[in-house]
Enzyme design. Structure first.
Site, PDB file in Angstrom:
ATOM      1  CE  LYS A   1      -4.464  -1.408   1.835  1.00 33.15           C
ATOM      2  NZ  LYS A   1      -5.509  -1.126   2.823  1.00 33.15           N
TER       3      LYS A   1
ATOM      4  CE  LYS B   1     -10.483  -7.148  -5.871  1.00 38.30           C
ATOM      5  NZ  LYS B   1      -9.843  -7.211  -4.533  1.00 38.30           N
TER       6      LYS B   1
ATOM      7  CE  LYS C   1     -14.064   2.038  -3.578  1.00 40.10           C
ATOM      8  NZ  LYS C   1     -14.067   2.381  -2.204  1.00 40.10           N
TER       9      LYS C   1
HETATM   10  P1  AMP Z   1     -12.990  -2.751  -0.989  1.00 43.03           P
HETATM   11  O1  AMP Z   1     -14.252  -2.137  -1.457  1.00 43.03           O
HETATM   12  O2  AMP Z   1     -12.056  -3.042  -2.116  1.00 43.03           O
HETATM   13  O3  AMP Z   1     -12.330  -2.015   0.150  1.00 43.03           O
HETATM   14  O4  AMP Z   1     -13.349  -4.174  -0.395  1.00 43.03           O
HETATM   15  C1  AMP Z   1     -14.175  -4.387   0.720  1.00 43.03           C
HETATM   16  C2  AMP Z   1     -14.299  -5.884   0.936  1.00 43.03           C
HETATM   17  O5  AMP Z   1     -14.883  -6.530  -0.212  1.00 43.03           O
HETATM   18  C3  AMP Z   1     -12.961  -6.600   1.154  1.00 43.03           C
HETATM   19  O6  AMP Z   1     -13.156  -7.610   2.116  1.00 43.03           O
HETATM   20  C4  AMP Z   1     -12.635  -7.200  -0.195  1.00 43.03           C
HETATM   21  O7  AMP Z   1     -11.859  -8.367  -0.060  1.00 43.03           O
HETATM   22  C5  AMP Z   1     -14.012  -7.506  -0.766  1.00 43.03           C
HETATM   23  N1  AMP Z   1     -13.974  -7.354  -2.235  1.00 43.03           N
HETATM   24  C6  AMP Z   1     -13.874  -6.188  -2.942  1.00 43.03           C
HETATM   25  N2  AMP Z   1     -13.898  -6.418  -4.285  1.00 43.03           N
HETATM   26  C7  AMP Z   1     -14.003  -7.762  -4.442  1.00 43.03           C
HETATM   27  C8  AMP Z   1     -14.091  -8.620  -5.585  1.00 43.03           C
HETATM   28  N3  AMP Z   1     -14.087  -8.155  -6.829  1.00 43.03           N
HETATM   29  N4  AMP Z   1     -14.193  -9.948  -5.359  1.00 43.03           N
HETATM   30  C9  AMP Z   1     -14.215 -10.434  -4.090  1.00 43.03           C
HETATM   31  N5  AMP Z   1     -14.154  -9.686  -2.986  1.00 43.03           N
HETATM   32  C10 AMP Z   1     -14.056  -8.362  -3.142  1.00 43.03           C
END
Ligand code: AMP
Ligand code: TRP
Length: 332
Positions: free
Chosen positions: A111, A194, A197
């Site tokens: 990070k 992936k 958002k």
């Molecule tokens: P984030 O929005 O990236 O901070 O992710 C929040 C949570 O959602 C974390 O636990 C991530 O591991 C999970 N997450 C986010 N994007 C994905 C994805 N495309 N597939 C699986 N898990 C996800």
């Protein structure tokens, strides 16, 4: 007694990846364990967050957890910053954890990247706050994905050092709860990325606020390749879009990817997509509808979170007192 603690960072614009990768697991644990779940806003600010956006994302993430089926009466669901014990214990643990231990954390290196000197101190100390989250409740089990395993091991080391240093048996040894391979949901427009958002195309993801028609439309428009579906997992190599759609089907149907391949062997994408759309609509729209409903009822969500914070506080208070006594702080 088995007690679970888990945290999720607040994010806005939640999507299917957040649901299948994180939130859904919480729903499944509530029948077996006493669960304490937190939207960890204090973790979020280790990197810059727009203040107005943070409050909204915090509420939205809590709403998604409730909509997904976590029962806020049966479990404790709260916002981290509402319970001061997290910050209080994190400070004590900052003084227990060694700099050398934190230096080994691979997520910080990733990070912070090349700009280590510019990273916040909070980003570096973040695993201590995560240890505090868990230990403040003497949680025994923590569901973890791969990316958090190292942080959980650190929490165990910190707990052990605390017990040793102060000659107490205060903290239990935390066990990771490995939930099987987490579903990694990829973009519907590009199986190599992936689902995220931040993807500019809304067709790349299923938002937790999409209605039934939108879910079906996005699946119909999802990118595919010209071949029919294969019968085995091996034949999916080099076909990221097919792999992703089959994975999503398997996750929603609660079946394995092997069984899913076998079921649709030889099918055309258009037939498969119509099955997937039906399944997605029937399993996801009740949840997505509820997210939209809760979005329109912030007072309810805030009330749930207030009750959750009170309950979390009641569990944490005596434990924090015990910790302060072990450290030798003068009784207040
Ligand atoms: P984030 O929005 O990236 O901070 O992710 C929040 C949570 O959602 C974390 O636990 C991530 O591991 C999970 N997450 C986010 N994007 C994905 C994805 N495309 N597939 C699986 N898990 C996800
Ligand atoms: N660090 C976790 C993440 O980024 C979230 C988290 C904070 C957590 N505290 C926790 C997870 C305690 C489990 C237990 O996803």
């Amino acid at each position: 007694m088995k007690r679970i603690f888990s945290g999720i960072q607040p994010t806005g614009n939640l999507h299917l990846g957040n649901y299948l990768g994180a939130i859904r697991n919480w729903v499944r644990l509530q029948d077996e364990y006493e669960c304490i779940y937190s939207v960890v806003d204090m973790h979020a600010i280790t990197v810059w967050q727009d203040p107005q956006g943070l409050a909204a994302s915090t509420r939205e993430t809590a709403a998604a957890v409730i909509a997904a089926g976590v029962d806020p009466e049966k479990n404790v669901l709260f916002v981290q910053s509402h319970v001061p014990g997290h910050a209080q214990l994190a400070w004590v643990l900052n003084c227990v954890a060694r700099l050398g231990w934190l230096n080994r954390m691979t997520q910080f290196k990733e990070k912070a990247g090349k700009h280590r000197e510019n990273a916040s101190v909070g980003l570096f100390a973040y695993p201590n706050l995560m240890a505090a989250d868990i230990l403040l409740y003497k949680a025994t089990h923590v569901p973890v994905g791969d990316d958090q395993k190292q942080h959980l091991e650190l929490a165990r080391d910190i707990a052990q050092k605390f017990n040793n240093d102060f000659g107490v048996e205060l903290f239990p040894i935390v066990e990771p709860l490995i939930l099987g391979p987490a579903t990694r949901v990829m973009s519907l427009r590009d199986g190599g990325n992936k689902m995220s958002k931040s993807d500019p195309s809304d067709y790349s993801r299923l938002n937790l606020t999409d209605d039934a028609d939108t879910i079906a439309l996005k699946i119909r428009k999802a990118r595919t390749d010209p071949e029919p579906l294969p019968s085995t997992l091996e034949e999916l190599t080099g076909r990221p879009e097919a792999t992703n759609l089959l994975n999503i089907y398997a996750a929603l149907a609660d079946s394995s990817i092997d069984d899913t391949c076998a079921k649709f062997a030889g099918w055309s994408f258009s037939d498969f997509k119509s099955e997937l759309a039906d399944l997605a609509v029937s399993s996801l729209s009740p949840i997505f509808d509820e997210v939209r409903r809760l979005r329109g009822d912030p007072a309810y969500v805030d009330g749930v979170l207030r009750m959750g914070a009170e309950r979390a506080e009641r569990i944490a208070q005596p434990i924090l007192k015990e910790i302060y006594q072990a450290v030798g702080f003068l009784d207040a």
